[in-house]
Design a protein around this motif. Sequence first.
Motif, PDB file in Angstrom:
ATOM      1  N   LYS A 126     -51.667  99.231  37.673  1.00 20.88           N
ATOM      2  CA  LYS A 126     -52.909  98.892  36.959  1.00 20.88           C
ATOM      3  C   LYS A 126     -54.140  98.990  37.858  1.00 20.88           C
ATOM      4  O   LYS A 126     -55.259  98.829  37.391  1.00 20.88           O
ATOM      5  CB  LYS A 126     -52.819  97.476  36.396  1.00 20.88           C
ATOM      6  N   THR A 127     -53.943  99.219  39.145  1.00 16.89           N
ATOM      7  CA  THR A 127     -55.075  99.249  40.069  1.00 16.89           C
ATOM      8  C   THR A 127     -55.856 100.552  39.945  1.00 16.89           C
ATOM      9  O   THR A 127     -55.443 101.485  39.256  1.00 16.89           O
ATOM     10  CB  THR A 127     -54.597  99.114  41.537  1.00 16.89           C
ATOM     11  N   ARG A 128     -56.936 100.621  40.683  1.00 14.74           N
ATOM     12  CA  ARG A 128     -57.758 101.834  40.745  1.00 14.74           C
ATOM     13  C   ARG A 128     -57.304 102.766  41.863  1.00 14.74           C
ATOM     14  O   ARG A 128     -58.055 103.655  42.284  1.00 14.74           O
ATOM     15  CB  ARG A 128     -59.216 101.452  40.959  1.00 14.74           C
ATOM     16  N   ALA A 129     -56.085 102.567  42.336  1.00 13.47           N
ATOM     17  CA  ALA A 129     -55.556 103.411  43.420  1.00 13.47           C
ATOM     18  C   ALA A 129     -55.375 104.842  42.940  1.00 13.47           C
ATOM     19  O   ALA A 129     -54.949 105.076  41.812  1.00 13.47           O
ATOM     20  CB  ALA A 129     -54.227 102.855  43.920  1.00 13.47           C
ATOM     21  N   ASP A 130     -55.708 105.789  43.821  1.00 13.10           N
ATOM     22  CA  ASP A 130     -55.431 107.199  43.539  1.00 13.10           C
ATOM     23  C   ASP A 130     -53.941 107.471  43.691  1.00 13.10           C
ATOM     24  O   ASP A 130     -53.382 108.312  43.000  1.00 13.10           O
ATOM     25  CB  ASP A 130     -56.199 108.102  44.512  1.00 13.10           C
ATOM     26  N   ARG A 131     -53.321 106.766  44.640  1.00 13.18           N
ATOM     27  CA  ARG A 131     -51.894 106.959  44.886  1.00 13.18           C
ATOM     28  C   ARG A 131     -51.318 105.710  45.547  1.00 13.18           C
ATOM     29  O   ARG A 131     -52.031 104.941  46.181  1.00 13.18           O
ATOM     30  CB  ARG A 131     -51.646 108.196  45.739  1.00 13.18           C
ATOM     31  N   VAL A 132     -50.009 105.589  45.399  1.00  8.37           N
ATOM     32  CA  VAL A 132     -49.261 104.498  46.014  1.00  8.37           C
ATOM     33  C   VAL A 132     -48.126 105.117  46.822  1.00  8.37           C
ATOM     34  O   VAL A 132     -47.367 105.939  46.308  1.00  8.37           O
ATOM     35  CB  VAL A 132     -48.683 103.532  44.952  1.00  8.37           C
ATOM     36  N   SER A 133     -48.033 104.740  48.084  1.00  9.95           N
ATOM     37  CA  SER A 133     -46.907 105.146  48.917  1.00  9.95           C
ATOM     38  C   SER A 133     -46.053 103.912  49.167  1.00  9.95           C
ATOM     39  O   SER A 133     -46.564 102.799  49.271  1.00  9.95           O
ATOM     40  CB  SER A 133     -47.390 105.728  50.243  1.00  9.95           C
ATOM     41  N   ILE A 134     -44.756 104.135  49.273  1.00 15.29           N
ATOM     42  CA  ILE A 134     -43.829 103.037  49.511  1.00 15.29           C
ATOM     43  C   ILE A 134     -43.150 103.270  50.852  1.00 15.29           C
ATOM     44  O   ILE A 134     -42.633 104.357  51.113  1.00 15.29           O
ATOM     45  CB  ILE A 134     -42.772 102.948  48.395  1.00 15.29           C
ATOM     46  N   LEU A 135     -43.176 102.261  51.698  1.00 16.11           N
ATOM     47  CA  LEU A 135     -42.446 102.278  52.965  1.00 16.11           C
ATOM     48  C   LEU A 135     -41.448 101.139  52.905  1.00 16.11           C
ATOM     49  O   LEU A 135     -41.827  99.972  52.837  1.00 16.11           O
ATOM     50  CB  LEU A 135     -43.389 102.101  54.154  1.00 16.11           C
ATOM     51  N   ALA A 136     -40.175 101.474  52.875  1.00 13.20           N
ATOM     52  CA  ALA A 136     -39.124 100.464  52.832  1.00 13.20           C
ATOM     53  C   ALA A 136     -38.271 100.583  54.079  1.00 13.20           C
ATOM     54  O   ALA A 136     -38.007 101.690  54.564  1.00 13.20           O
ATOM     55  CB  ALA A 136     -38.267 100.660  51.583  1.00 13.20           C
ATOM     56  N   HIS A 137     -37.846  99.434  54.598  1.00 21.67           N
ATOM     57  CA  HIS A 137     -37.073  99.420  55.835  1.00 21.67           C
ATOM     58  C   HIS A 137     -35.746  98.706  55.620  1.00 21.67           C
ATOM     59  O   HIS A 137     -35.683  97.700  54.912  1.00 21.67           O
ATOM     60  CB  HIS A 137     -37.870  98.710  56.936  1.00 21.67           C
ATOM     61  N   SER A 138     -34.695  99.244  56.229  1.00 20.28           N
ATOM     62  CA  SER A 138     -33.393  98.592  56.265  1.00 20.28           C
ATOM     63  C   SER A 138     -32.921  98.228  54.854  1.00 20.28           C
ATOM     64  O   SER A 138     -32.864  99.087  53.978  1.00 20.28           O
ATOM     65  CB  SER A 138     -33.489  97.363  57.193  1.00 20.28           C
ATOM     66  N   MET A 139     -32.585  96.967  54.607  1.00 24.23           N
ATOM     67  CA  MET A 139     -32.106  96.551  53.290  1.00 24.23           C
ATOM     68  C   MET A 139     -33.202  96.671  52.232  1.00 24.23           C
ATOM     69  O   MET A 139     -32.925  96.750  51.037  1.00 24.23           O
ATOM     70  CB  MET A 139     -31.570  95.128  53.346  1.00 24.23           C
TER      71      MET A 139
END
Length: 198
Positions: A126-139
Amino acid sequence: VSVPPTHVTGELERPKRLPPDPQTEFAVVDPLIYTSDAAFLSQLNAELVRRPRGQREILLFVHGYNTTTSDAILRLGQFVEDTGFTGVPVLFTWASAAKTPRYVYDLNSALVARSHLKEVADILMKTRADRVSILAHSMGTFLTMEGLVDAQLSGRLGKRNKIDTVMLASPDIDIDLFRTQVAILPEAFREKIYVLVS
């Protein structure tokens, strides 16, 4: 998160005792608590519009096993500092026991957190972000993949065109489960996933 002026790239100068010394250690200063989703969304949008169009990016960090919330906050702060990330960082934290022998507890906590990850994803979309990146670590990679599969099976993933990149760092996922999860995701989305191993 304040970054000490003596910070060395690649290091996380943790407090040796409380309270931390911001001159030599990473510290959480003046934390804010948002009392509603709307307040959080409003603050995210306020941060995003401070950036030029095309650079309004959110980085969602999902921490891993054996990690306290405060450690995850500091690690995200260090990541932002060391990479020069100029977007808006967001931490998704879940109830890790933060003890090495409590692996099964953490695994169950990650599964419990799936529904909350969906709630956060709904806010970010719902934000005004142009894009969202996800950084997930380990579990956190296991939790992230479970969230993506859930979104695909419920028909929500295809509507989430803001997701630009999914980085799975040192993934803690059984390889057969990972193959099953990846097979459920559309090919176009699979091309956004990067697995980082050392």
